[in-house]
Design a protein around this motif. Structure first.
Motif, PDB file in Angstrom:
ATOM      1  N   ASN A   1       0.856  -1.184   0.000  1.00 13.41           N
ATOM      2  CA  ASN A   1       0.000   0.000   0.000  1.00 13.41           C
ATOM      3  C   ASN A   1       0.889   1.230   0.000  1.00 13.41           C
ATOM      4  O   ASN A   1       1.908   1.264   0.679  1.00 13.41           O
TER       5      ASN A   1
ATOM      6  N   ASP B   1       1.860   2.860   3.398  1.00 11.39           N
ATOM      7  CA  ASP B   1       2.560   1.997   4.344  1.00 11.39           C
ATOM      8  C   ASP B   1       3.839   1.413   3.758  1.00 11.39           C
ATOM      9  O   ASP B   1       4.627   0.804   4.484  1.00 11.39           O
ATOM     10  N   ALA B   2       4.047   1.582   2.446  1.00  9.24           N
ATOM     11  CA  ALA B   2       5.251   1.080   1.772  1.00  9.24           C
ATOM     12  C   ALA B   2       5.554  -0.351   2.187  1.00  9.24           C
ATOM     13  O   ALA B   2       6.677  -0.674   2.569  1.00  9.24           O
ATOM     14  N   ASP B   3       4.533  -1.199   2.148  1.00 10.63           N
ATOM     15  CA  ASP B   3       4.695  -2.559   2.674  1.00 10.63           C
ATOM     16  C   ASP B   3       4.663  -3.647   1.594  1.00 10.63           C
ATOM     17  O   ASP B   3       4.108  -4.719   1.795  1.00 10.63           O
TER      18      ASP B   3
ATOM     19  N   LYS C   1       6.243 -12.619   3.416  1.00 17.93           N
ATOM     20  CA  LYS C   1       7.379 -11.697   3.613  1.00 17.93           C
ATOM     21  C   LYS C   1       8.711 -12.418   3.568  1.00 17.93           C
ATOM     22  O   LYS C   1       9.509 -12.341   4.518  1.00 17.93           O
TER      23      LYS C   1
ATOM     24  N   ARG D   1      15.343  -7.475   7.224  1.00 15.29           N
ATOM     25  CA  ARG D   1      14.824  -6.102   7.065  1.00 15.29           C
ATOM     26  C   ARG D   1      13.664  -6.156   6.083  1.00 15.29           C
ATOM     27  O   ARG D   1      13.641  -6.996   5.178  1.00 15.29           O
ATOM     28  N   PRO D   2      12.669  -5.275   6.258  1.00 20.33           N
ATOM     29  CA  PRO D   2      11.541  -5.307   5.319  1.00 20.33           C
ATOM     30  C   PRO D   2      11.960  -4.847   3.930  1.00 20.33           C
ATOM     31  O   PRO D   2      12.938  -4.111   3.797  1.00 20.33           O
ATOM     32  N   PHE D   3      11.225  -5.276   2.930  1.00 17.26           N
ATOM     33  CA  PHE D   3      11.484  -4.781   1.583  1.00 17.26           C
ATOM     34  C   PHE D   3      11.219  -3.275   1.563  1.00 17.26           C
ATOM     35  O   PHE D   3      11.998  -2.502   1.017  1.00 17.26           O
ATOM     36  N   GLY D   4      10.122  -2.856   2.166  1.00 15.60           N
ATOM     37  CA  GLY D   4       9.859  -1.433   2.363  1.00 15.60           C
ATOM     38  C   GLY D   4       9.760  -0.623   1.107  1.00 15.60           C
ATOM     39  O   GLY D   4      10.650   0.174   0.798  1.00 15.60           O
ATOM     40  N   GLY D   5       8.689  -0.779   0.384  1.00 15.23           N
ATOM     41  CA  GLY D   5       8.500  -0.005  -0.830  1.00 15.23           C
ATOM     42  C   GLY D   5       7.274  -0.506  -1.552  1.00 15.23           C
ATOM     43  O   GLY D   5       6.477  -1.255  -0.984  1.00 15.23           O
TER      44      GLY D   5
ATOM     45  N   LEU E   1       8.539   2.872  -5.466  1.00 16.12           N
ATOM     46  CA  LEU E   1       8.471   4.029  -4.565  1.00 16.12           C
ATOM     47  C   LEU E   1       9.859   4.587  -4.279  1.00 16.12           C
ATOM     48  O   LEU E   1      10.097   5.788  -4.412  1.00 16.12           O
ATOM     49  N   GLY E   2      10.768   3.716  -3.892  1.00 19.27           N
ATOM     50  CA  GLY E   2      12.124   4.157  -3.568  1.00 19.27           C
ATOM     51  C   GLY E   2      13.032   4.159  -4.780  1.00 19.27           C
ATOM     52  O   GLY E   2      14.222   4.432  -4.666  1.00 19.27           O
TER      53      GLY E   2
ATOM     54  N   TRP F   1      19.919 -11.650   0.017  1.00 18.42           N
ATOM     55  CA  TRP F   1      20.245 -10.410  -0.681  1.00 18.42           C
ATOM     56  C   TRP F   1      21.630 -10.460  -1.311  1.00 18.42           C
ATOM     57  O   TRP F   1      22.587 -10.938  -0.700  1.00 18.42           O
TER      58      TRP F   1
ATOM     59  N   ARG G   1       0.066  -7.616   1.077  1.00 21.49           N
ATOM     60  CA  ARG G   1      -0.703  -6.411   0.727  1.00 21.49           C
ATOM     61  C   ARG G   1      -0.658  -6.149  -0.778  1.00 21.49           C
ATOM     62  O   ARG G   1       0.404  -6.041  -1.369  1.00 21.49           O
TER      63      ARG G   1
END
Lengths: 350, 639
Positions: free
Chosen positions: A44, A47-49, A65, A73-77, A95-96, A109, A342
């Motif tokens: 979303n 929430d960058a989730d 996840k 660490r979360p992917f976050g984006g 996003l990033g 990674w 999400r």
């Protein structure tokens, strides 16, 4: 803030997309995420989730996840797309504006590329060279006047060239020595010679060309949000078939064994209180015979498992909750459903 | 300072101006920080205040000392168990009362709802504490009194004359971490007939705090690059007793802010900027006769917002309000009121400009059958072009179960029907705005007990408990509809919970300890499904913490003041299916101040220590917040 979010969401949703199949997956399975379905959860906006879920077809187990689980660490984006190429998975964060590279089998990674990308969307590669569609920085009115294809040297994970293209490049596919790019804000497909990395031609199609699939005859199919599906002969760069299908979202998937093509449409309920999504099926060999096989609300992505013929549908739950994956048979009968992350938008079958 | 259900600073002279006779419980001193029952608090110029019966309210005044330049966002987080959603440090701050959304709380400034007409919310980071002399947090639905958007509650900000013959001047300046500078000047001049109050404020923060970027391998420390804020404004109030029984009040407020919008850690390259400008004007005339009182008010609310130097929204609201109050018998009084509002919005987010007219009619009745028992019946019907707005009734009861020299026990009960008119963005946003939306509607019932105990002249204890149940129907949510998002009256929510407050004052040695603990348990449950695959039915709404607790302990000795505050915000779900959540956090702040007094002057040195334990926390996902930080302030007062 709210205005911004809504505007961004609008822009994001105006463009719909799918994830294409990979032809280059020639590494022997080794990791725990080798055999199964990778689910791309876009996330979303606020929430960058974005996340990746992994579904084990045999045990029907879902692992949520997996990037976060394997890397701490979360992917976050916003996870726009994932492409597996030569044993590595390329996770594109819209996003990033970055690409996370992981070992496809273990999701450990390897590298992050965050330079020279701007609102990246989709990825296609041959050998050690990759192409990523980028919308480029938004103009203040949220149009995309500076769109480009980033050419990436995969050995050094560096952008080595930017090829300017029409506004809002979305689908991207390599066929032979050619790269086809659909620009969603236009009615054109650009053709790029992968030897010289220059634009060599355009194919006019209907408005809003989104995503591609290639069939067994080598033709490429593109779903246009203006309401049509086109087949293009990549050698002659001419349209060889076209089917009008209203309200296409641009999502497309093909069963490589049966040559069945599945598309997603979006239509208003008669009282305009909600939209309904329909899965439309046709066969590449006989594209004029179109049938609706399944309908429900909040569908955001689809994919077909060529091995079993099962179709996976991604229900976004309107991004308010996590998504639900619905499995159906080619005749539209529901097999079952399970929870994912999400905003699921696509699948990779491995 | 005093924070809870108290009323110390309303001069009796003003109260006598009104019908209401303030009953002071024997044994409870007027100048103690915690006086007597909240039910008798009447706020001058606010006709509604005397018709509130049976509901839970928290009163705040004399906030100057501990919160000289804070915003309501800081204040509500520190002093109340209310959840404030903060989109970063000094960023958009919205309220969630009793498990409702940001648009379900009305913000009433000098009688007018200042929630944005387009967004339907108030950004509490843009409201300085000095916006009013008095702040009231009204928990629960109160549409009969305050109109639309009063579903979860209301925040009431009211200014009033002090009627001092000697002028007073107050100058404050501080400097703090992350290049934060805030200043405030206040000047009150007047006598017992005419008064002028001028307050100006200015604040700037580079806001370049450092944080751990948890999205990168090894969570490197990064510095916030895009969160600078700049805010300035001016209040000018005039109070004039035009006769022995009449008064004219003019309140004006100009506010201007610029901010670089703090992005999430996931999007550090964001360059979004926002500028806001507001001009608010309230003119009120009140005349009292033997049995009657009339109050006529005119308001003008101008809101301008510019996003990314391109998307601009201008909203102008003109409001007229009139109330006529009458003491019908010694036990019955009533107020009949009406208001008319014209809203005009010009924005490139809509297909064209929007002009709307709205009206409200209301009747408030208060019946006091016995000295110890009060009943209220309030009712409001609002109207707007193209809408049917539900009737908003409310009944309330307040009964002193026990009243002795050392005990006071009060029982409150209230039930109400409330509504929220869809915002203009909900209806006119292009694309997606839905002109067919209906108003949201809620029903709520609550009951509470309050017990005050005067142990001796040294110790006073107060406890308050409230239980409530609320049903909200036609709750509007925005859903993706093909290529854009569109709002629908889809959600049904049931919210129930508990609010607890304990407070005490202890005179120990030569000092005083004043403490308050407030706790809220909030169960706010969605009862709808988007489709058969939705897992949100029966689940807690996202971003509504089940538990929220605030504690403030405040020690006062010989012009030294020391305070420590703890605020616990419980886990919040991120998704409607409650599968993902964000961790709760406990924040500790400390303040210490020393005042030096001369004959007419005083100087206060204030040292603030925020996030003392250097907690890494997230109010909203991936929105970094500052660690330990400091500020040093100086306040000069001339009385």
């Amino acid at each position: 803030m709210m205005k911004h979010v809504l505007m961004m969401l609008t822009v994001i949703l105006v463009v719909v997309h799918f994830y294409g199949c990979n032809q280059d997956d020639n590494v022997m399975p080794s990791g725990k995420y080798e055999n199964g379905v990778m689910i791309i959860n876009e996330g979303n906006f606020s929430d960058a989730d974005g996340s990746v879920s992994f579904y084990d077809i045999d045990t029907e187990e879902i692992h949520l996840k997996i990037f976060e689980k394997e890397n701490g660490r979360p992917f976050g984006g916003l996870l726009q797309s994932v492409t597996v190429h030569n044993g590595k998975a390329y996770l594109i964060d819209n996003l990033g504006s970055k690409i996370e590279v992981v070992e496809a089998g273990t999701f450990k990674w390897i590298a992050t590329l965050s330079e020279d990308l701007s609102l990246p969307r989709f990825f296609a590669a041959i050998d050690n060279k990759a192409y990523v569609s980028n919308w480029g920085p938004y103009a203040p009115d949220f149009t995309s006047p500076d769109s480009y294809i980033a050419v990436i040297d995969l050995d050094n994970m560096m952008v080595i060239k930017k090829i300017g293209v029409n506004s809002a490049p979305e689908g991207i596919i390599v066929v032979g020595e050619k790269l086809f790019v659909s620009s969603q804000a236009t009615s054109e497909i650009s053709v790029i010679d992968t030897g010289t990395d220059t634009i060599t031609g355009t194919v006019p199609v209907g408005f809003g060309p989104a995503q591609f699939v290639a069939d067994s005859q080598g033709r490429i199919w593109v779903a246009c949000t203006g309401g049509a599906l086109y087949a293009i002969n990549p050698v002659t760069e001419e349209i060889v078939a076209s089917v009008e299908i209203e309200n296409l979202t641009g999502r497309i998937s093909i069963n490589q064994n049966t040559q069945s093509i599945y598309l997603l449409t979006s239509t208003w309920a008669p009282d305009y209180s909600y939209t309904e999504n329909t899965v439309v099926a046709l066969n590449a060999a006989n594209p004029d015979e179109v049938s609706n096989i399944f309908a429900t609300r909040n569908l955001y992505g689809l994919g077909v498992d060529s091995a079993s013929g099962e179709i996976y549908l991604a229900n976004s739950n309107a991004f308010l909750g996590n998504g639900t994956i619905i499995k159906i048979n080619p005749d539209g009968s529901e097999i079952g459903n399970f929870a994912a992350g999400r905003g699921p938008n696509g699948f990779i079958f491995r | 300072m005093n924070t809870h259900n108290t009323n110390v600073s309303v001069p009796l002279a003003l109260l006598s101006f009104l019908f209401q006779v303030v009953i002071v419980a024997p044994g409870f001193s007027q100048d103690s920080l915690q006086t007597h029952t909240l039910e008798e608090v009447v706020i001058y110029g606010m006709p509604s205040s005397e018709f509130i019966t049976g509901s839970h309210r928290q009163y705040f005044d004399s906030l100057d000392v501990l919160f000289p330049v804070s915003t309501l966002s800081d204040l509500l987080q520190t002093l109340t168990p209310v959840y404030i959603k903060e989109y970063g440090s000094y960023m958009l701050s919205t309220i969630s009362l009793r498990g409702t959304g940001a648009g379900h709380t009305s913000t009433i400034w000098n009688g007018f709802n200042i929630n944005s007409s387009t967004l339907g919310i108030t950004d509490f980071s843009q409201i300085p504490v000095i916006a009013g002399d008095r702040l009231v947090l009204h928990y629960g639905g109160a549409s009969a009194l305050y109109g639309s958007e009063s579903i979860g509650g209301s925040v009431i900000i009211q200014s009033e004359g002090h009627w001092n013959d000697s002028p007073s001047l107050s100058v404050y300046q501080d400097a703090g971490s992350f290049q934060t500078y805030r200043s405030r000047v206040g000047l009150r001049i007047g006598n017992s007939r005419v008064e002028s109050s001028t307050r100006a404020y200015h604040s700037y923060s580079k806001n370049n705090f450092s944080f751990n970027n948890i999205l990168k391998p090894g969570s490197p420390v990064e510095r916030q690059q895009h969160a600078s804020v700049w805010q300035t404004g001016l209040f000018q109030d005039i109070y004039w007793k035009t006769g022995t029984r009449s008064q004219l009040s003019v309140n004006s407020w100009y506010h201007h802010s610029n901010r670089l919008i703090q992005p999430t850690i996931a999007n550090t390259a964001s360059t979004d900027v926002q500028e806001d400008e507001n001009l608010r004007l309230a003119v009120s005339f009140q005349h009292t006769a033997d049995l009657d009182r009339i109050n006529v008010k005119a308001g003008y609310l101008h809101d301008y917002m510019l996003f990314n130097n391109l998307f601009n929204t201008t909203s102008n609201q003109q409001i007229l309000q009139a109330t006529w109050s009458r003491k019908i018998t010694s036990a019955v009084k009533s107020t009949l009121g009406g208001s008319w509002k014209n809203v005009a919005v010009e924005t490139n987010n809509y297909a064209g400009s929007v002009i709307e007219n709205r009206w409200d009619m209301y009747l408030w009745i208060k019946y006091t059958p016995f000295r110890i028992w009060e009943l209220a019946l309030n009712i409001r019907q609002a109207g707007a072009s193209g809408f049917r707005i539900p009737l908003a009734p409310a009944i309330g009861s307040s009964l002193d179960l026990m009243k002795t020299n050392s005990h006071l026990i009060l029982w409150r009960l209230t039930a109400s029907g409330n509504y929220r008119i869809p915002t203009l963005n909900d209806r006119y946003w292009n694309p997606g705005g839905n002109p067919e939306l209906k108003p949201e509607q809620s029903w709520s019932v609550e009951s509470g007990f309050r017990w005050q105990y005067l142990h001796s002249t040294e110790t006073t204890l107060t406890s308050d408990i409230t239980l409530y149940n609320m049903w909200v129907d036609n709750w509007i949510i925005w859903l993706p509809q093909g290529s854009y998002w569109s709002p629908q009256n889809l959600r049904e929510v049931r919210s129930s919970g508990l609010e607890l407050t304990f407070s005490g004052i202890h005179h120990v040695c030569k000092g005083t300890i004043d403490w308050t603990i407030s706790y809220a348990f909030t169960r706010s449950v969605n009862n709808t499904k988007l489709d058969e695959y939705d897992r949100s039915d029966g689940k807690q709404l996202p971003f509504v913490p089940l538990h929220n607790l605030s504690m403030l302990v405040y020690y006062n000795l010989h012009n030294w003041k020391f305070s420590i505050s703890e605020n616990y915000t419980g886990d919040r779900f991120i998704t409607t299916d409650n599968e993902d959540a964000i961790d709760g956090y406990l924040l500790t702040d400390m303040k210490i101040s020393k005042q030096v007094n001369w004959i007419k002057e005083s100087l206060l040195v204030l040292f603030e220590f925020k996030n003392v334990l250097n907690k890494t926390y997230y109010n909203l996902p991936l929105r970094a917040m500052p660690g330990r930080n400091f500020r040093l302030g100086l306040m000069y007062n001339l009385n």
